[in-house]
Scaffold this active site. Structure first.
Site, short mmCIF file in Angstrom:
data_model
loop_
_atom_site.label_atom_id
_atom_site.label_comp_id
_atom_site.label_asym_id
_atom_site.label_seq_id
_atom_site.Cartn_x
_atom_site.Cartn_y
_atom_site.Cartn_z
N LYS A 75 3.74 13.28 -0.64
CA LYS A 75 4.58 12.16 -0.21
C LYS A 75 3.67 10.98 0.11
O LYS A 75 2.61 11.16 0.72
CB LYS A 75 5.38 12.59 1.02
CG LYS A 75 6.44 11.59 1.46
CD LYS A 75 7.23 12.13 2.66
CE LYS A 75 8.36 11.20 3.08
NZ LYS A 75 9.13 11.74 4.23
N SER A 150 14.14 11.40 3.52
CA SER A 150 13.29 10.39 2.90
C SER A 150 12.30 10.93 1.88
O SER A 150 11.77 10.17 1.07
CB SER A 150 12.50 9.67 3.98
OG SER A 150 11.61 10.57 4.63
N SER A 174 14.11 14.98 6.79
CA SER A 174 13.58 14.35 5.57
C SER A 174 12.94 15.30 4.57
O SER A 174 12.63 14.89 3.45
CB SER A 174 12.57 13.26 5.93
OG SER A 174 13.24 12.10 6.34
#
Lengths: 487, 486
Positions: A75, A150, A174
């Site tokens: 990420k 996210s 997330s």
């Protein structure tokens, strides 16, 4: 897709080279990611160099580690030395960290190969990956739908078969929410088991890095590689991380499973039906399943949307144009800071900075931040109480399956509700996992969530393994890459 | 009228000043408060920096245990209660703050409720002494040298993250002189505990003063906080200015506004920086990247043992060396200076080696205290040897001071240094020869001296100095003259 552990075994035994595996996945990314947009940066050269190094170790008769040659997506809020780390924000324009996050170092030490940085909602604020300054990621199961967020890029990358493993961060869901929406395994560890050093903070007391994978065993293996004390993170627990790999197949015979109403009522009927089906699986496997109620969980979302923005408002202050990233000139330093932040942050980030600043302001602190902290304590106590009668809890991960792109961008409250089932574990600092458990009538993935008390990761993985073995078969996503195969 | 420290200075039309001091002191740790960067003054700008003290994204603070140790030493020396403590974030935007928040202790500081006894016997309460990180240092280039009219600004982050302890007194101080005594005594304590070098000129000790005035026994008046006090002298001047400013405001029927004011050393006045309404809302909240600091009792008792004797006890010991003289005001001042500069060990060793206490005190309080850092590093044997040369007359006082300056400057053997200056002491023989010649040259003066005119001691001494190009020791000449007179 071949599981990460299988790939690593092939590399370690010399059956397949790390280079071959990495090339295959880089090719898949090059070919398929245009449609998915899971990656912001692809590390062709660095990945090839690292794969060659793994192959060199194998050839020299040395063990390159438990994840030898396994491609991993990171990420893009995890710091990677010399590689742009954007948080999907314009404000970090041009910034390359001078250091690697602790998890990045540990992955490399375990032989894993970082192949790219994945898309996210700006600064991990969002539930759809639409709040990325670089455009949304698509759900591999339906290109017109969101992957969740996210960590939508990481979830979609694993879902489409672009990588067998990815890292995300989970502040209010997330990891688990996009995992559920993309039909993959996603796990949030106990707060303090995985170092946050090098994770660009959203809400420090809630953030935790965790794995995405296609199998529970892969998630457990990735967790074990990352977990353990880090002297660079003061909130890292100074004790050995819980080990799960040896007990994955111990089953659930005799375990007590609680079904909290608050994690089932109010979710879409098709999602609730899958949770009920999962409960039957556990019951059949020898667990005692009991319905229960933890009313305090209903207050989790409100508390979360005060605490997380409050911490974020402070964490994001440093993006002021003085030292790194974007700078928009102004007449004086204050005007420069204002102009930089105005131009550099997207709407959702600004909204949360405003919310958090307000919640911490003189005269409002007690009513908002202070009150939310009390609710947090109540939720921890309520969980503790529940865990006197249950070893694990089972519930939905998300209220719905993947929603269409653009559906909730103008309605922040509706977007925030996506986190209702996941937020309580963050507030309590507890581990929780989402595993794919069938689809809705439209073929969109559904995730069920297993929750447990702090440091009970072994239990979480055990229960998830039983559910995985009985889960309805997974179908290939529409945007599957050539590297995709059924788990 | 002389102000009596410790008593109210309410002479100014019956107004009583009420003063509290906030003292920031940089701790002498090897490394910064939350990272491994060197804590050093004066290095090349932005060389002692890392992702943590630059506040780079993803970095996290880790508390320096030595800083906690020093903070507890300060707390112990100030008779504070040492408690489990917590760090908060103090949020405000400023370019010298890498994170745009300062990690500081707020409502749960490590040290609370202490006191400090001043040399005059008065006692000032200490509300708290808490830990926090220092900011970077900004240089504003162009304009008036302040941020608002500068052309551009340069920031040095070497100081960012340096550990500080802020010591907040209670509003127990009643005069500028008492404020000075408090600051000086506190400085001595900081040095004595080893926690800080207490150098105001380098900014490692910084003082802010809260000043208000009132009619005795009335409620507290509205206070102003005075910043930018870089020396004890500024502290005294600024407080005196501020007291008279507030008295003027009140006597002309006005009201004092709660303000932060800046001391302008050149203009000799305080200038308003911002009012209470313009004060920042710091939005304090618990620092989520750190855990509670809970020093166990073993650690606390180790710290208590590590804290050496405090200035008050040390002054008493020096005074004892001087006997009854030690109690006089002049000697007490000199003793205070020696202790403040941490030179009591040097002086005591000299006295124990046979140097008279008044001489040892004079040289230690004056010449040695002018260079306290070098004096602390001085070889005590060399120092004692030099004082012995002065004591036995082989060097005059003037000569001894010159040699001592050399000794402080570069060390070495005092006898050799004296020779380098041509200060070879005149041996008794050559002195005797010189006096023979003087008597022969000035028979009338000699007769008057022998008849008891002591004023002529000065004449002969002067002639002797002249004849020896200042090498003779005046005391030795006088002694020789007395011996011959019989």
């Amino acid at each position: 897709m071949t599981s990460a552990l299988t790939l690593a075994e092939q590399v370690r035994s010399g059956t397949v080279s790390a280079t071959e595996i990495v090339e295959r996945h880089l090719a898949a990314i090059d070919e398929s990611d245009g449609a998915v947009h899971a990656f912001l940066t692809v590390l062709h050269d660095a990945a090839r160099r690292q794969a060659a190094e793994v192959d060199r170790l194998v050839a020299a008769g040395q063990d390159p580690g438990p994840l030898a040659g396994v491609p991993v997506g990171l990420k893009d809020n995890l710091c990677t030395r010399g590689v742009p780390t954007t948080c999907s924000s314009l404000i970090l324009d041009g910034w390359c960290p001078p250091y690697d996050a602790t998890v990045v170092q540990r992955l490399r030490a375990a032989g894993a190969v970082a192949v790219g940085k994945t898309n996210l909602d700006e600064f991990a604020m969002g539930s759809s990956t639409e709040n990325s300054a670089f455009g949304p990621t698509r759900n591999p199961y339906a290109a017109d739908r969101v992957p969740g967020g996210s960590s939508g890029g990481s979830a979609a990358a694993v879902s489409a078969g672009l990588v067998p493993l990815a890292l995300g961060s989970d502040t209010g869901g997330s990891i688990r929410q996009p995992a559920a929406l993309c039909g993959v395994v996603g796990m949030k560890p106990t707060y303090g088991t995985v170092s946050r050093y090098g994770l660009i903070a959203f809400a420090s007391s809630l953030d935790q890095i965790g794995p995405f994978s296609t199998t529970v065993a892969d998630a457990a293996a990735l967790f074990e590689v990352m977990a353990g004390h880090d002297p660079l993170d003061s909130t890292s627990l100074n004790r050995p991380a819980p080990r799960s790999m040896g007990s994955l197949d111990d089953g659930v015979d005799g375990l007590r499973v609680g079904l909290p109403r608050e994690l089932i009522d109010g979710v879409a009927p098709e999602v609730a039906a899958r949770v009920a089906q999962a409960a039957e699986v556990l019951d059949a496997a020898g667990a005692t399943v009991t319905e229960c109620s933890i009313p305090e969980l209903s207050y989790g979302l409100s508390a979360y949307y005060l605490l997380a923005p409050a911490e974020a408002s402070s964490n994001l202050s440093r993006y002021d144009g003085v030292r790194y990233g974007l700078r928009v000139d102004g007449d004086d330093v204050e005007a420069m800071m204002r102009a930089t932040r105005e131009a550099g942050f997207g709407a959702e980030v600004k909204r949360r900075i405003m919310l958090g600043t307000y919640a911490l302001s003189a005269g409002y602190y007690d009513a908002y931040y202070g009150q939310a902290q009390k609710v947090r304590t109540l939720i921890i106590n309520a969980f503790d109480h529940a865990y006197r009668n249950a070893d694990v809890l089972l519930g939905a991960t998300t209220p719905t399956t993947a929603f269409p792109l653009g559906d909730k961008v103008d309605d922040p409250m509706a977007m925030y509700l996506s986190d209702v089932c996941t937020v309580p574990s963050n507030l309590a600092g507890h581990p929780a996992i989402s595993i794919p458990f069938g689809t809705d009538a439209a073929g969109l993935p559904i995730g069920v969530q297993v929750l447990a008390s702090a440091l009970c990761e072994p239990l979480v993985f055990r229960v998830a393994t039983v559910l995985e073995s009985a889960a309805p078969p997974v179908t290939a996503p529409a945007l599957a890459a050539a590297t995709w195969s059924a788990p | 009228m002389t102000e009596q420290p410790g008593s109210s200075a309410a002479g100014d039309g019956g107004w009583e000043p009420v003063i509290g001091l906030e003292v920031h002191c940089e701790l002498r740790t090897e490394t910064k408060l939350f990272c491994g960067c060197r804590n050093a003054f004066g290095d090349e700008p932005n060389t002692n920096v890392c992702p943590v003290c630059l506040g780079l994204p993803g970095s996290l603070p880790v508390l320096n245990a030595m800083a906690v140790d020093y903070a507890m030493r300060i707390g112990t020396a100030l008779h504070c209660e040492i408690r489990p403590s917590l760090f908060h974030r103090k949020n405000y935007f400023y370019p010298d703050m890498p994170k745009d928040y300062q990690i500081s202790q707020f409502d749960e500081p490590i040290n609370v409720n202490g006191w400090l006894e001043l040399p005059d016997g008065s006692r000032v309460g200490v509300e708290r002494a808490h830990m926090e990180e220092d900011t970077g240092k900004t240089t504003h280039v162009g304009g008036g040298g302040r941020i608002h009219d500068a052309q551009h600004s340069l920031v040095d982050y070497n100081r960012a993250g340096v550990p500080l302890v802020e010591i907040v007194s209670r509003p127990d101080i009643r005069s500028s002189l008492q404020a000075r005594l408090y600051a000086a005594e506190l400085r001595g304590i900081l040095i004595a505990t080893g926690a800080s070098d207490g150098r105001m000129e380098e900014g490692s000790m910084r003082v802010d003063a809260n000043v208000s005035v009132r009619r005795p026994n009335d409620e507290l008046g509205t206070r102003c906080e005075i910043k930018n006090l870089n020396s004890l002298r500024s502290l005294v001047r600024a407080i005196e200015y501020e007291i008279s400013r507030q008295v003027d405001v009140l006597e002309s029927g006005g009201t004092v506004l709660q303000q932060t004011r800046h001391w302008d050393e050149n203009e000799g006045q305080t200038v308003a920086l911002r009012s209470k309404e313009e004060a920042f809302d710091y939005r304090y909240f618990p620092e989520p990247d750190l855990v509670r600091v809970v020093p166990d009792t073993t650690w606390q008792s180790e710290v208590a043992a590590a804290v050496g004797p405090m200035p008050a006890d040390r002054r008493e010991k020096l005074a004892a060396l001087l006997g009854p003289d030690g109690a006089t005001a002049a000697k007490a001042d000199q003793i205070a200076t020696v202790v403040e500069n941490g030179l009591d060990v040097l002086m005591t060793k000299a006295v124990h080696a046979g140097i008279g206490a008044p001489l040892a005190l004079a040289r230690t309080a004056n010449e040695a205290s002018a260079e306290p850092d070098r004096a602390r590093a001085l070889d005590t044997a060399a120092y004692t040897a030099l004082l012995r040369m002065e004591q036995d007359g082989s060097l005059s006082a003037t000569q001894a001071k010159v040699v001592l300056a050399d000794l402080l400057d570069r060390g070495g053997d005092p006898a050799a240094l004296a020779r380098d200056h041509g200060f070879e002491a005149l041996g008794a023989d050559s002195l005797s020869g010189v006096i023979d010649e003087l008597i022969a040259a000035h028979p009338n003066e000699w007769t008057r001296y022998v008849d008891g005119d002591d004023k002529l001691t000065g004449f002969f001494t002067g002639q002797a100095m002249k004849a020896t190009q200042q090498k003779a020791n005046g005391k030795a000449v006088a002694a020789e003259l007395r011996r011959r007179r019989g």
